[in-house]
Every structure is written in structure tokens, then in C-alpha cells.
Design a protein around this motif. Structure first.
Motif, PDB file in Angstrom:
ATOM      1  N   LEU A 254       0.834  -1.208   0.000  1.00  0.00           N
ATOM      2  CA  LEU A 254       0.000   0.000   0.000  1.00  0.00           C
ATOM      3  C   LEU A 254       0.870   1.261   0.000  1.00  0.00           C
ATOM      4  N   TRP A 255       2.103   1.118   0.530  1.00  0.00           N
ATOM      5  CA  TRP A 255       3.017   2.266   0.619  1.00  0.00           C
ATOM      6  C   TRP A 255       3.470   2.748  -0.755  1.00  0.00           C
ATOM      7  N   ALA A 256       3.252   1.958  -1.788  1.00  0.00           N
ATOM      8  CA  ALA A 256       3.598   2.421  -3.143  1.00  0.00           C
ATOM      9  C   ALA A 256       2.835   3.703  -3.465  1.00  0.00           C
ATOM     10  N   ALA A 257       1.649   3.837  -2.870  1.00  0.00           N
ATOM     11  CA  ALA A 257       0.813   5.021  -3.143  1.00  0.00           C
ATOM     12  C   ALA A 257       1.483   6.303  -2.655  1.00  0.00           C
ATOM     13  N   ALA A 258       2.470   6.170  -1.756  1.00  0.00           N
ATOM     14  CA  ALA A 258       3.138   7.362  -1.210  1.00  0.00           C
ATOM     15  C   ALA A 258       4.317   7.808  -2.069  1.00  0.00           C
ATOM     16  N   SER A 259       4.610   7.065  -3.119  1.00  0.00           N
ATOM     17  CA  SER A 259       5.762   7.404  -3.964  1.00  0.00           C
ATOM     18  C   SER A 259       5.289   7.817  -5.360  1.00  0.00           C
ATOM     19  N   PRO A 260       5.605   9.043  -5.783  1.00  0.00           N
ATOM     20  CA  PRO A 260       5.183   9.449  -7.125  1.00  0.00           C
ATOM     21  C   PRO A 260       5.672   8.472  -8.197  1.00  0.00           C
ATOM     22  N   GLN A 261       6.858   7.874  -7.983  1.00  0.00           N
ATOM     23  CA  GLN A 261       7.384   6.946  -8.997  1.00  0.00           C
ATOM     24  C   GLN A 261       6.625   5.625  -9.060  1.00  0.00           C
ATOM     25  N   ARG A 262       6.106   5.172  -7.940  1.00  0.00           N
ATOM     26  CA  ARG A 262       5.457   3.839  -7.890  1.00  0.00           C
ATOM     27  C   ARG A 262       3.939   3.929  -7.791  1.00  0.00           C
ATOM     28  N   ARG A 263       3.404   5.144  -7.669  1.00  0.00           N
ATOM     29  CA  ARG A 263       1.963   5.304  -7.415  1.00  0.00           C
ATOM     30  C   ARG A 263       1.109   4.619  -8.478  1.00  0.00           C
ATOM     31  N   GLY A 264       1.640   4.559  -9.696  1.00  0.00           N
ATOM     32  CA  GLY A 264       0.886   3.937 -10.782  1.00  0.00           C
ATOM     33  C   GLY A 264       0.481   2.502 -10.457  1.00  0.00           C
ATOM     34  N   LEU A 265       1.289   1.829  -9.634  1.00  0.00           N
ATOM     35  CA  LEU A 265       0.978   0.437  -9.282  1.00  0.00           C
ATOM     36  C   LEU A 265      -0.331   0.327  -8.509  1.00  0.00           C
ATOM     37  N   THR A 266      -0.710   1.405  -7.834  1.00  0.00           N
ATOM     38  CA  THR A 266      -1.907   1.346  -6.983  1.00  0.00           C
ATOM     39  C   THR A 266      -3.086   2.089  -7.616  1.00  0.00           C
ATOM     40  N   ARG A 267      -2.985   2.380  -8.912  1.00  0.00           N
ATOM     41  CA  ARG A 267      -4.044   3.185  -9.557  1.00  0.00           C
ATOM     42  C   ARG A 267      -5.435   2.570  -9.303  1.00  0.00           C
ATOM     43  N   GLY A 268      -6.325   3.384  -8.777  1.00  0.00           N
ATOM     44  CA  GLY A 268      -7.702   2.923  -8.548  1.00  0.00           C
ATOM     45  C   GLY A 268      -7.921   2.277  -7.183  1.00  0.00           C
ATOM     46  N   ILE A 269      -6.843   2.123  -6.405  1.00  0.00           N
ATOM     47  CA  ILE A 269      -6.957   1.392  -5.128  1.00  0.00           C
ATOM     48  C   ILE A 269      -7.866   2.111  -4.132  1.00  0.00           C
ATOM     49  N   GLU A 270      -7.982   3.433  -4.320  1.00  0.00           N
ATOM     50  CA  GLU A 270      -8.804   4.223  -3.400  1.00  0.00           C
ATOM     51  C   GLU A 270     -10.289   3.896  -3.565  1.00  0.00           C
ATOM     52  N   GLY A 271     -10.620   3.122  -4.588  1.00  0.00           N
ATOM     53  CA  GLY A 271     -12.020   2.745  -4.812  1.00  0.00           C
ATOM     54  C   GLY A 271     -12.475   1.588  -3.931  1.00  0.00           C
ATOM     55  N   ALA A 272     -11.556   0.992  -3.136  1.00  0.00           N
ATOM     56  CA  ALA A 272     -11.960  -0.121  -2.266  1.00  0.00           C
ATOM     57  C   ALA A 272     -12.701   0.410  -1.040  1.00  0.00           C
TER      58      ALA A 272
END
Ligand SMILES: Cc1ncc(COP(=O)(O)O)c(C=O)c1O
Length: 467
Positions: A276-294
Motif C-alpha cells: 500500500l506504501w507504493a501510493a506514497a511514492s510518485p514513482q510507484r503510485r501507478g501500481l496502486t491506480r484505482g486502489i482508493e475505490g476499495a
């Protein structure tokens, strides 16, 4: 061995026999010595140290021992048998180190010794939790109204998630589980990916869902749940996704799944223990795209954020649903209008964990958390490249901080793993991925340096030659 004290000269209740501060200072000195030793000690304890700790088992003494001697014995016998969380070359499981500021904050809050269910029991903790909740929800890009429960681990977070999900789904279906129980409740459909972590399955079965009832969805070769294989979802569905596969680091495709799941009325939870911490990194945020919809998420601060153990998080967009599932009663519980931690987790009594999370976040700031995530990922890539050069096969795209490698056959892979473990320069574990034995390398510690990566790659090189 701790010398026992003659009963006539000793009182448990008078501190004059040893000054309280001296006892604490002695513990601190032994701890600091331990930290210094950890820089060069093997990441996993030597066999002799474990044997010594095992041999120290004894009957509970009848008579007291001096605190100083007790601590010295703990340090001498058990400290050498510890796994060195503070080593930059420990790559087992998913295991962060802790930043000095987080450790110090934990020391301080240990002395405060707060009990944290209620504002009335610890205004300081309640306010720290409120602050950390606000920071985390923002940092991870989750819906602003989300609530955070401070739990011990992702396992406990998952369990909390299952209780909240079940109660919410049943309530939407017109069934109040709180009053009517579960026996005649409408049946729920549990859907999870084929690579869901064991902790997810365990949480589900503890919560009363049978394994035979699970609808297990196929994943692709990277370990991502394949949306094409999802069953029809409905208002009775509990869908569990994953952010960060422990073998490959891969992330499920949330934007391809969550909008439809939501439209169907399903409840969705994401196990993001380390990912989930990927969301805190501009470089890795793409991995969590849409995760906020849970609807809800699990994560550990003691993994990617590198706080001390045990700092787990349960995050949920529906604050009222969490409070309803965790609600408790008792006229002596002064609930009031303030934020009471026990409304957001199954615990009542609990130590204050928010202090070390607050301190780590304040120390790092938004940029520092991003830099930490990127550092772990860069080191994982460095090690993966190095191992490829040493003749290992990396079995997946390296997208985050987990790597799985193998040699030509299972025997060679296992022998190489054992060689590395026994040599003592680095430590990692094994497992099975895509039908073959693999060596798993989890790069989760801020302490891992370029030199640690180089030493680790060299150890794997020697292992390859030796097998
Ligand atoms: C993806 C995932 N889920 C759940 C867990 C369990 O977490 P914990 O050990 O904090 O209970 C882990 C642990 O590594 C994990 O990687």
C-alpha cells in the motif's frame, strides 16, 4: 547467572535497593551495545547462540534476582539468538528495520506506558492517533473520510476487515448480525485471488468462512488477479484484492476491478501489508491506480515504513461501519465525544503505537516516505540485476521490493539458499513460485546500502559456484 538475593535483605516494593533510573539506564546501555554489534553480526543468529538460549531454560526461581543481573542475563543469553532486524542484509519474509527516531519514540512511549482504548485513558495517544490517521489517509491517497484502526499486524487488520465487511454486507442485505447473529444470516460470497496471502485465508476462516466456499480467481504469470476470471459479483460479495505479492511484488489491477465491484454492491478489501506504501511514492503510485475505490485496506508500518514492530493499520472509508462492528458497551467506559481508539480495532487495552508512527512520519515527511519506498525498490532492482549476472533466473518483472530467483533445478536452488544462509553474510528465505522452488529476497530495510547489495550479490555468486 543472576545471583539470587537473600529474602531477609530484600523487599520487592522498596526501590532503595536499586535506583529505578539505574535499572532503566542499564537496559538502555545493553540495548545500545546490541545495536552497535548488529552492524557486523550475522543477520541470522549462529546455531551455537540458539543452542545456548535453549539450554538456559530453567524452572521459575523461587527467590528474587537483582534487576541489573536479570537484564545482563537477558542480554547475554537471548540477545545473541535474535534475528538482527537492524541489519541491512536481512531479506527474509517482509521485514523492515526501524529508524532511530521511531525506536526512540517507542522508548519514550514505553516509559509513558499508556493504555489506549479511550481518550479518557490517554488523551495524548488519542490525539496522536487522530493526527496519524489524518496524515496516513492523505499520504496514501485514500478517501478523506477514511478511519484508521491501530492494530498489531496485517493479520489482525485482516481479521478486523472481515468482521467489518461481513457486518456491513449483512446490514445492507437487511440483516443485523449484531442482534440476530450469523446462524440464519444470508449467505455471503467470498472472492479472492489465487495468490492471496495465507493471512487472508486465515482471517477468513477465523471469521467463520469455510475454505470450500471461497471462490478463488486465477492470476496471471506475475501474480496479478485476472479480472477476466472474476465471477459475477453482487451485493452479497466480499472481494479481497492484494497490493504487493510476496513473491513478485505485483499489484492487482484495481482500476479494472473496483468500479464494477462497487457498482455491483460488493464490499472490497485490499491486503496491502507492504505494497500500500507504493501510493506514497510518485514513482510507484501507478501500481496502486484505482486502489482508493476499495472499501477498506490493510497495511503494516513495521514493513515498508520501517517503524518498530508491531504497528499494523486497518483503514476503512466507512467510519460508521467500523464503529458499528467494533462498538462496545459498559457504563464505566467514559466514551464521550472524543476519538476513542477502541472504536476502530478489536482491542481495548493496547500500548501506544501511534507515537513511533508519528515520529517516523514527522522525521521522513512526505518526501522522505517517497524516497524510502524508492530506495527499497532501487535496491531490489540492483540485487535482481546482480543475481542475473551471477546466473540466477529472476522469475518476474521487478516492480517493487520483492524478488524471487531460482537456479536450473530445485536442488540447486535449495542448496544455494542454504549456502547463503549458512555463510551468514545475508539471510533470505525460500518458497515455491510457478511450480518451482525459489529464493525470496525481500528488500524492506532502510538500512540496506549499495555495499550491502554488493556483498549479498557476491554471496549468491559464491553459492552458485559451490552448488
Ligand atoms: C501481503 C501480506 N499480507 C499479510 C501479511 C501478514 O502480515 P503480518 O505479519 O503483519 O501479520 C504479510 C506478511 O508478510 C504480507 O506480505
Amino acid at each position: 547467572m543472576a545471583a539470587s538475593i537473600a529474602p531477609r535483605t530484600f523487599s520487592y516494593w522498596a526501590l532503595d535497593h536499586e535506583n529505578e533510573e539505574q535499572v532503566l539506564r542499564h537496559g538502555a546501555e545493553l540495548s545500545l551495545r546490541y545495536l552497535r554489534e548488529s552492524a557486523t553480526a550475522p543477520p541470522f543468529p549462529p546455531r551455537a547462540a540458539i543452542a545456548k538460549a535453549r539450554a538456559a531454560a530453567m524452572r521459575l526461581p523461587d527467590s528474587p534476582s537483582r534487576p541489573k543481573d536479570v537484564l545482563a542475563e537477558l542480554s547475554e543469553i537471548y540477545a545473541p539468538a535474535t534475528v538482527r532486524s537492524h541489519s541491512g542484509r536481512y531479506f527474509g519474509f517482509v521485514h523492515g528495520s526501524s529508524f532511530p527516531v521511531g525506536l526512540a519514540a517507542k522508548w519514550m512511549s514505553t516509559i509513558w506506558d499508556q493504555n489506549t482504548p479511550l481518550f479518557a485513558l490517554s488523551p495524548a495517544t488519542a490525539l496522536l492517533e487522530e493526527q496519524v490517521e489524518e496524515w496516513l489517509v492523505d499520504l496514501l491517497g485514500l478517501p478523506k473520510e477514511s478511519a484508521v484502526g491501530f492494530v498489531s499486524s496485517t493479520s489482525q487488520s485482516l481479521l478486523t476487515a472481515m468482521f467489518v465487511a461481513r457486518q456491513s454486507l449483512l446490514s445492507r442485505l437487511g440483516w443485523c448480525a449484531r442482534t440476530k447473529g450469523l446462524r440464519d444470516a444470508p449467505r455471503l460470497q467470498v472472492v479472492l485471488g489465487e495468490h492471496a496471502h495465507g493471512a487472508v485465508r486465515r482471517a477468513l476462516t477465523i471469521a467463520g468462512f469455510g475454505e470450500d466456499e471461497f471462490c478463488v480467481v486465477r492470476a496471471d504469470e506475475q501474480g496479478r488477479l485476472d479480472p477476466a476470471h472474476l465471477p459475477v459479483l453482487g451485493p452479497n460479495t466480499l472481494l479481497v484484492l492484494q497490493a504487493g505479492n510476496i513473491y513478485t511484488g505485483s499489484f492487482d489491477p484495481y482500476d479494472a476491478i473496483l468500479p464494477e465491484a462497487r457498482a455491483a454492491g460488493a464490499w472490497t478489501h485490499v491486503d496491502g501489508a507492504f505494497g500500500l506504501w507504493a501510493a506514497a511514492s510518485p514513482q510507484r503510485r501507478g501500481l496502486t491506480r484505482g486502489i482508493e475505490g476499495a472499501d477498506s485496506w490493510s497495511a503494516d508500518c513495521h514493513k515498508t515504513l520501517n517503524t518498530p514492530f508491531s504497528c499494523g493499520l486497518f483503514l476503512c472509508r466507512d467510519r460508521a461501519a467500523v464503529r458499528s462492528a467494533m462498538a462496545s458497551s459498559g457504563s464505566y467506559l467514559a466514551l464521550g465525544d472524543e476519538r476513542n481508539g477502541m472504536d476502530y480495532s478489536p482491542d481495548m487495552a493496547r500500548r501506544c503505537k501511534a507515537a513511533e508512527i508519528w515520529a517516523t512520519l514527522k522525521f521522513l515527511g512526505r518526501d522522505g516516505v517517497a524516497a524510502l519506498v524508492e530506495r527499497l525498490c532501487a535496491n531490489a532492482q540492483r540485487i535482481a540485476d546482480g543475481l542475473r549476472n551471477e546466473g540466477y533466473e529472476v522469475l518476474h518483472d521487478v516492480v517493487f521490493n520483492q524478488i524471487s530467483v531460482r537456479l536450473e533445478n530445485d536442488d540447486k536452488t535449495i542448496n544455494a539458499l542454504q549456502y547463503v544462509q549458512q555463510e551468514g553474510i545475508a539471510w533470505c528465505g525460500g518458497g515455491v513460485w510457478a511450480g518451482s522452488k525459489v529464493i525470496r529476497i525481500s528488500v524492506s530495510s532502510w538500512r540496506t546500502s549499495e555495499d550491502d547489495c554488493t556483498q549479498t550479490i557476491a554471496a549468491f555468486g559464491r553459492a552458485r559456484k559451490a552448488v
